[in-house]
Design an enzyme around this catalytic site. Structure first.
Site, PDB file in Angstrom:
ATOM      1  N   ASP A 123      30.539 -72.495 -23.993  1.00 20.70           N
ATOM      2  CA  ASP A 123      29.368 -72.268 -25.652  1.00 20.70           C
ATOM      3  C   ASP A 123      28.837 -71.066 -25.446  1.00 20.70           C
ATOM      4  OD1 ASP A 123      27.900 -72.831 -27.912  1.00 20.70           O
ATOM      5  OD2 ASP A 123      28.039 -74.903 -27.595  1.00 20.70           O
ATOM      6  N   LYS A 150      33.524 -74.844 -39.048  1.00 22.24           N
ATOM      7  CA  LYS A 150      34.274 -74.729 -40.415  1.00 22.24           C
ATOM      8  C   LYS A 150      34.629 -75.554 -41.710  1.00 22.24           C
ATOM      9  CE  LYS A 150      38.793 -74.976 -39.318  1.00 22.24           C
ATOM     10  NZ  LYS A 150      40.117 -74.893 -39.386  1.00 22.24           N
ATOM     11  N   SER A 152      35.365 -65.133 -44.473  1.00 23.32           N
ATOM     12  CA  SER A 152      36.674 -65.765 -45.620  1.00 23.32           C
ATOM     13  C   SER A 152      36.108 -65.583 -46.492  1.00 23.32           C
ATOM     14  CB  SER A 152      35.326 -67.531 -45.405  1.00 23.32           C
ATOM     15  OG  SER A 152      36.457 -68.024 -45.716  1.00 23.32           O
ATOM     16  N   TYR A 163      27.974 -73.596 -44.684  1.00 24.29           N
ATOM     17  CA  TYR A 163      29.687 -72.771 -44.337  1.00 24.29           C
ATOM     18  C   TYR A 163      29.766 -71.268 -44.873  1.00 24.29           C
ATOM     19  CZ  TYR A 163      34.058 -70.968 -43.157  1.00 24.29           C
ATOM     20  OH  TYR A 163      35.300 -69.986 -42.517  1.00 24.29           O
ATOM     21  N   LYS A 212      28.672 -67.458 -43.325  1.00 27.07           N
ATOM     22  CA  LYS A 212      29.861 -65.949 -43.768  1.00 27.07           C
ATOM     23  C   LYS A 212      28.618 -64.941 -44.054  1.00 27.07           C
ATOM     24  CE  LYS A 212      32.958 -67.683 -40.244  1.00 27.07           C
ATOM     25  NZ  LYS A 212      33.377 -67.602 -39.757  1.00 27.07           N
ATOM     26  N   ARG A 234      45.397 -71.156 -55.223  1.00 24.28           N
ATOM     27  CA  ARG A 234      45.374 -70.366 -54.120  1.00 24.28           C
ATOM     28  C   ARG A 234      46.439 -69.191 -53.515  1.00 24.28           C
ATOM     29  NH1 ARG A 234      41.482 -72.858 -55.908  1.00 24.28           N
ATOM     30  NH2 ARG A 234      40.294 -74.165 -54.935  1.00 24.28           N
ATOM     31  N   GLY A 292      32.740 -78.652 -55.633  1.00 23.77           N
ATOM     32  CA  GLY A 292      32.210 -76.716 -55.503  1.00 23.77           C
ATOM     33  C   GLY A 292      33.952 -76.176 -54.802  1.00 23.77           C
TER      34      GLY A 292
HETATM   35  P1  NAD Z   1      39.025 -72.991 -34.934  1.00 23.79           P
HETATM   36  O1  NAD Z   1      38.666 -74.432 -35.797  1.00 23.79           O
HETATM   37  O2  NAD Z   1      40.559 -73.765 -34.819  1.00 23.79           O
HETATM   38  O3  NAD Z   1      38.480 -72.330 -34.723  1.00 23.79           O
HETATM   39  C1  NAD Z   1      37.385 -72.498 -33.684  1.00 23.79           C
HETATM   40  C2  NAD Z   1      36.906 -72.320 -32.340  1.00 23.79           C
HETATM   41  O4  NAD Z   1      35.906 -71.855 -32.433  1.00 23.79           O
HETATM   42  C3  NAD Z   1      37.678 -73.274 -32.015  1.00 23.79           C
HETATM   43  O5  NAD Z   1      38.618 -73.766 -30.651  1.00 23.79           O
HETATM   44  C4  NAD Z   1      36.131 -74.598 -31.421  1.00 23.79           C
HETATM   45  O6  NAD Z   1      36.241 -75.104 -30.529  1.00 23.79           O
HETATM   46  C5  NAD Z   1      35.580 -73.013 -31.188  1.00 23.79           C
HETATM   47  N1  NAD Z   1      33.977 -73.161 -30.951  1.00 23.79           N
HETATM   48  C6  NAD Z   1      33.387 -73.126 -32.533  1.00 23.79           C
HETATM   49  N2  NAD Z   1      31.557 -73.464 -32.082  1.00 23.79           N
HETATM   50  C7  NAD Z   1      32.033 -72.478 -31.016  1.00 23.79           C
HETATM   51  C8  NAD Z   1      30.573 -71.869 -30.348  1.00 23.79           C
HETATM   52  N3  NAD Z   1      29.762 -72.484 -30.512  1.00 23.79           N
HETATM   53  N4  NAD Z   1      31.291 -71.616 -28.560  1.00 23.79           N
HETATM   54  C9  NAD Z   1      32.702 -71.298 -28.361  1.00 23.79           C
HETATM   55  N5  NAD Z   1      33.413 -72.225 -29.601  1.00 23.79           N
HETATM   56  C10 NAD Z   1      33.027 -72.210 -30.536  1.00 23.79           C
HETATM   57  O7  NAD Z   1      38.898 -72.853 -36.461  1.00 23.79           O
HETATM   58  P2  NAD Z   1      39.713 -71.505 -37.379  1.00 23.79           P
HETATM   59  O8  NAD Z   1      40.953 -72.262 -38.643  1.00 23.79           O
HETATM   60  O9  NAD Z   1      40.595 -70.943 -35.911  1.00 23.79           O
HETATM   61  O10 NAD Z   1      39.010 -70.540 -38.272  1.00 23.79           O
HETATM   62  C11 NAD Z   1      38.927 -69.076 -36.686  1.00 23.79           C
HETATM   63  C12 NAD Z   1      38.276 -68.794 -37.186  1.00 23.79           C
HETATM   64  O11 NAD Z   1      37.677 -68.039 -39.198  1.00 23.79           O
HETATM   65  C13 NAD Z   1      36.466 -69.364 -37.932  1.00 23.79           C
HETATM   66  O12 NAD Z   1      35.190 -68.372 -37.757  1.00 23.79           O
HETATM   67  C14 NAD Z   1      36.744 -69.979 -39.192  1.00 23.79           C
HETATM   68  O13 NAD Z   1      35.166 -69.732 -39.989  1.00 23.79           O
HETATM   69  C15 NAD Z   1      37.118 -68.810 -40.175  1.00 23.79           C
HETATM   70  N6  NAD Z   1      38.237 -68.665 -41.265  1.00 23.79           N
HETATM   71  C16 NAD Z   1      39.130 -70.090 -41.466  1.00 23.79           C
HETATM   72  C17 NAD Z   1      39.888 -70.575 -42.244  1.00 23.79           C
HETATM   73  C18 NAD Z   1      40.862 -70.985 -42.053  1.00 23.79           C
HETATM   74  O14 NAD Z   1      40.651 -71.616 -43.222  1.00 23.79           O
HETATM   75  N7  NAD Z   1      40.984 -71.269 -41.525  1.00 23.79           N
HETATM   76  C19 NAD Z   1      39.553 -69.409 -43.406  1.00 23.79           C
HETATM   77  C20 NAD Z   1      38.619 -68.140 -43.551  1.00 23.79           C
HETATM   78  C21 NAD Z   1      38.143 -68.463 -42.679  1.00 23.79           C
HETATM   79  C1  WQD Z   2      43.275 -75.901 -51.096  1.00 25.16           C
HETATM   80  C2  WQD Z   2      43.998 -76.632 -52.601  1.00 25.16           C
HETATM   81  C3  WQD Z   2      42.537 -78.297 -52.913  1.00 25.16           C
HETATM   82  C4  WQD Z   2      43.369 -80.899 -50.029  1.00 25.16           C
HETATM   83  C5  WQD Z   2      38.835 -74.417 -47.365  1.00 25.16           C
HETATM   84  C6  WQD Z   2      37.659 -73.907 -47.050  1.00 25.16           C
HETATM   85  C7  WQD Z   2      37.788 -72.002 -47.496  1.00 25.16           C
HETATM   86  C8  WQD Z   2      38.294 -71.285 -46.144  1.00 25.16           C
HETATM   87  C9  WQD Z   2      39.914 -71.933 -46.770  1.00 25.16           C
HETATM   88  C10 WQD Z   2      37.185 -71.674 -44.492  1.00 25.16           C
HETATM   89  C11 WQD Z   2      42.634 -76.885 -53.029  1.00 25.16           C
HETATM   90  C12 WQD Z   2      43.900 -78.925 -53.171  1.00 25.16           C
HETATM   91  C13 WQD Z   2      43.492 -79.740 -50.719  1.00 25.16           C
HETATM   92  C14 WQD Z   2      43.516 -81.674 -50.634  1.00 25.16           C
HETATM   93  C15 WQD Z   2      44.695 -81.071 -52.560  1.00 25.16           C
HETATM   94  N1  WQD Z   2      37.925 -71.857 -44.939  1.00 25.16           N
HETATM   95  N2  WQD Z   2      44.042 -79.962 -52.759  1.00 25.16           N
HETATM   96  N3  WQD Z   2      43.998 -81.821 -52.218  1.00 25.16           N
HETATM   97  O1  WQD Z   2      39.171 -75.283 -50.203  1.00 25.16           O
HETATM   98  O2  WQD Z   2      40.245 -73.133 -51.042  1.00 25.16           O
HETATM   99  O3  WQD Z   2      39.922 -73.640 -49.343  1.00 25.16           O
HETATM  100  O4  WQD Z   2      39.561 -73.874 -46.266  1.00 25.16           O
HETATM  101  O5  WQD Z   2      36.682 -70.448 -44.911  1.00 25.16           O
HETATM  102  O6  WQD Z   2      36.383 -72.175 -47.292  1.00 25.16           O
HETATM  103  O7  WQD Z   2      37.025 -74.068 -48.754  1.00 25.16           O
HETATM  104  O8  WQD Z   2      41.773 -75.175 -49.121  1.00 25.16           O
HETATM  105  O9  WQD Z   2      43.595 -76.315 -48.173  1.00 25.16           O
HETATM  106  O10 WQD Z   2      40.822 -77.646 -48.793  1.00 25.16           O
HETATM  107  O11 WQD Z   2      42.510 -76.774 -50.748  1.00 25.16           O
HETATM  108  O12 WQD Z   2      44.741 -81.432 -53.947  1.00 25.16           O
HETATM  109  O13 WQD Z   2      43.924 -83.030 -49.912  1.00 25.16           O
HETATM  110  O14 WQD Z   2      44.372 -77.135 -52.751  1.00 25.16           O
HETATM  111  O15 WQD Z   2      42.136 -78.437 -54.949  1.00 25.16           O
HETATM  112  O16 WQD Z   2      42.701 -76.691 -54.970  1.00 25.16           O
HETATM  113  P1  WQD Z   2      40.555 -74.605 -50.528  1.00 25.16           P
HETATM  114  P2  WQD Z   2      42.659 -76.351 -49.178  1.00 25.16           P
END
Ligand code: NAD
Ligand code: WQD
Length: 337
Positions: A58, A84, A124, A147, A151, A229, A292
């Site tokens: 961790d 996330k 993000s 969240y 960021k 999106r 949101g």
């Molecule tokens: P994910 O949850 O699949 O991966 C994040 C990893 O971090 C996980 O494996 C989790 O076990 C690990 N983790 C969390 N807290 C920890 C800690 N305290 N110590 C060690 N490990 C820890 O998420 P992801 O989709 O791969 O996202 C990766 C990064 O990108 C995140 O920071 C997320 O906020 C950011 N991000 C993701 C998205 C998305 O839609 N997936 C969009 C924008 C930004």
């Molecule tokens: C996409 C579109 C929903 C699910 C989120 C986080 C953002 C980032 C990426 C980390 C929207 C619609 C969704 C469903 C639906 N993550 N939807 N039915 O909300 O753009 O972004 O993930 O940083 O912070 O907020 O992505 O895939 O949830 O939604 O209609 O069951 O699909 O309303 O228009 P979003 P999403």
């Protein structure tokens, strides 16, 4: 280079590690497995035939993390580790602030101590007020949930670090909506429980795990009424990290880049493209808007192209096909049922 990847067993981290290994980098992974499975490591090995190190640690545990800095000669860090889930962050703000912010502080303290001052950070599109797409890196910022606040706060911490000492080099990447999976079907997004995001929900409907898709709102001011999106293939996103790595060694300061395709798709367009690409109908129903949610959010990614030479290459059809291949080959994710 030797790259420490925090959160490396997660969705985006695992795809990025494949690209890093394929480019010949040494990789040290740190993950506490809070939102990922150890089985992904075997899959990465299968795809790359390369070795790497993994530590189940961790990042809040300073002593354990310090051991990793002592044992390895790290050149740079890609910092994915974080929680996330937007809705969960509203219910458990302290958990999110502690994990994401304290975790980053502990990591940065050790980076400073061991003179590893180069970082690529996962931010993000959620940091934008998102009122005026296409969003550039200079668009107005403002998060609406804990969240998103983590960021924004981490971005500020990293900026302050770069001001404090010019040998820090940080690249902040603001991801739009990553979807899809590795083309092998061996690595993908392993959602625990009911998926919050659109594409994993669609693939679970397609595989018969869920009855129908709930579309959150068909009264937005868009051409079909559903939200728009910028969906980006996770492999394109992963490749962006390699370009970003070069940048932190180029210049010693903070740089911010949007990683998106620059093109927005509505929920209905994604549903129809998925059906067309896979031959599977997705039953859906319209329901209320999700609190949101913004109406439209897509990137202007021209800065990443100009300065990093990066642009997305995979289209929505490829994203759908790859997401579907991953889901069908792994109906229960990384673990056998
Ligand atoms: P994910 O949850 O699949 O991966 C994040 C990893 O971090 C996980 O494996 C989790 O076990 C690990 N983790 C969390 N807290 C920890 C800690 N305290 N110590 C060690 N490990 C820890 O998420 P992801 O989709 O791969 O996202 C990766 C990064 O990108 C995140 O920071 C997320 O906020 C950011 N991000 C993701 C998205 C998305 O839609 N997936 C969009 C924008 C930004
Ligand atoms: C996409 C579109 C929903 C699910 C989120 C986080 C953002 C980032 C990426 C980390 C929207 C619609 C969704 C469903 C639906 N993550 N939807 N039915 O909300 O753009 O972004 O993930 O940083 O912070 O907020 O992505 O895939 O949830 O939604 O209609 O069951 O699909 O309303 O228009 P979003 P999403």
């Amino acid at each position: 280079m030797a790259i420490l990847v925090t959160g490396g067993t997660g969705y985006i981290g695992s795809h990025t590690i494949i690209e890093l290994l394929n480019e010949g980098h040494d990789v040290v992974i740190v993950d506490n497995l809070s939102n990922s499975k150890i089985e992904v490591l075997q899959r990465i090995k299968q795809i790359t035939s390369k070795d790497f190190k993994f530590h189940e640690v961790d990042i809040l545990c300073k002593e354990a993390l310090e051991e990793i800095f002592i044992e390895n000669s790290i050149d740079a860090v890609i910092h994915f580790a974080g929680l996330k889930a937007v809705a969960e962050s509203v219910v458990k703000p302290l958990f999110y602030y502690d994990n994401n912010i304290t975790g980053t502080l502990v990591l940065c303290e050790l980076m400073e101590k061991y003179n590893v001052k180069k970082m690529v950070f996962s931010s993000s599109a959620t940091v934008y007020r998102a009122s005026n797409s296409p969003l550039t890196e200079d668009s107005e910022l403002g998060a609406t949930n804990p969240y998103g606040n983590t960021k924004l706060m981490i971005e500020q911490i990293l900026r302050d670090l770069c001001i404090s000492n010019s040998s820090w080099g940080v690249t902040i990447l603001r991801y739009f909506n990553p979807i899809g999976a590795h083309e092998s079907g061996l690595v993908g997004e392993d959602s625990v429980g009911i998926p919050n995001n659109l594409m994993p929900y669609i693939t679970q409907v397609a595989v018969g795990k869920r009855e129908q898709l709930n579309i959150y709102g068909n009264d937005y001011n868009t051409y079909d009424g559903t939200g728009i999106r910028d969906y980006i293939h996770v492999v394109d996103l992963a490749k962006g990290h390699l370009r970003a790595l070069n940048k932190i060694f180029d210049e010693e300061k903070v740089n911010v880049y949007n990683l998106g395709t620059g093109k927005g798709y509505s929920v209905l367009e994604v549903v129809h493209k998925f059906s067309k690409s896979t031959g599977i109908d997705i039953p859906y129903t319209f329901c209320n808007r999700r609190p949101g949610d913004v109406e439209v959010c897509y990137a202007d990614s021209s800065k990443a192209f100009k300065e990093l030479g990066w642009k997305s290459e995979r289209d929505l059809e490829e994203m759908c096909k790859d997401a579907w291949r991953w889901q069908t080959l792994n109906p229960y994710g990384y673990t056998e049922k």
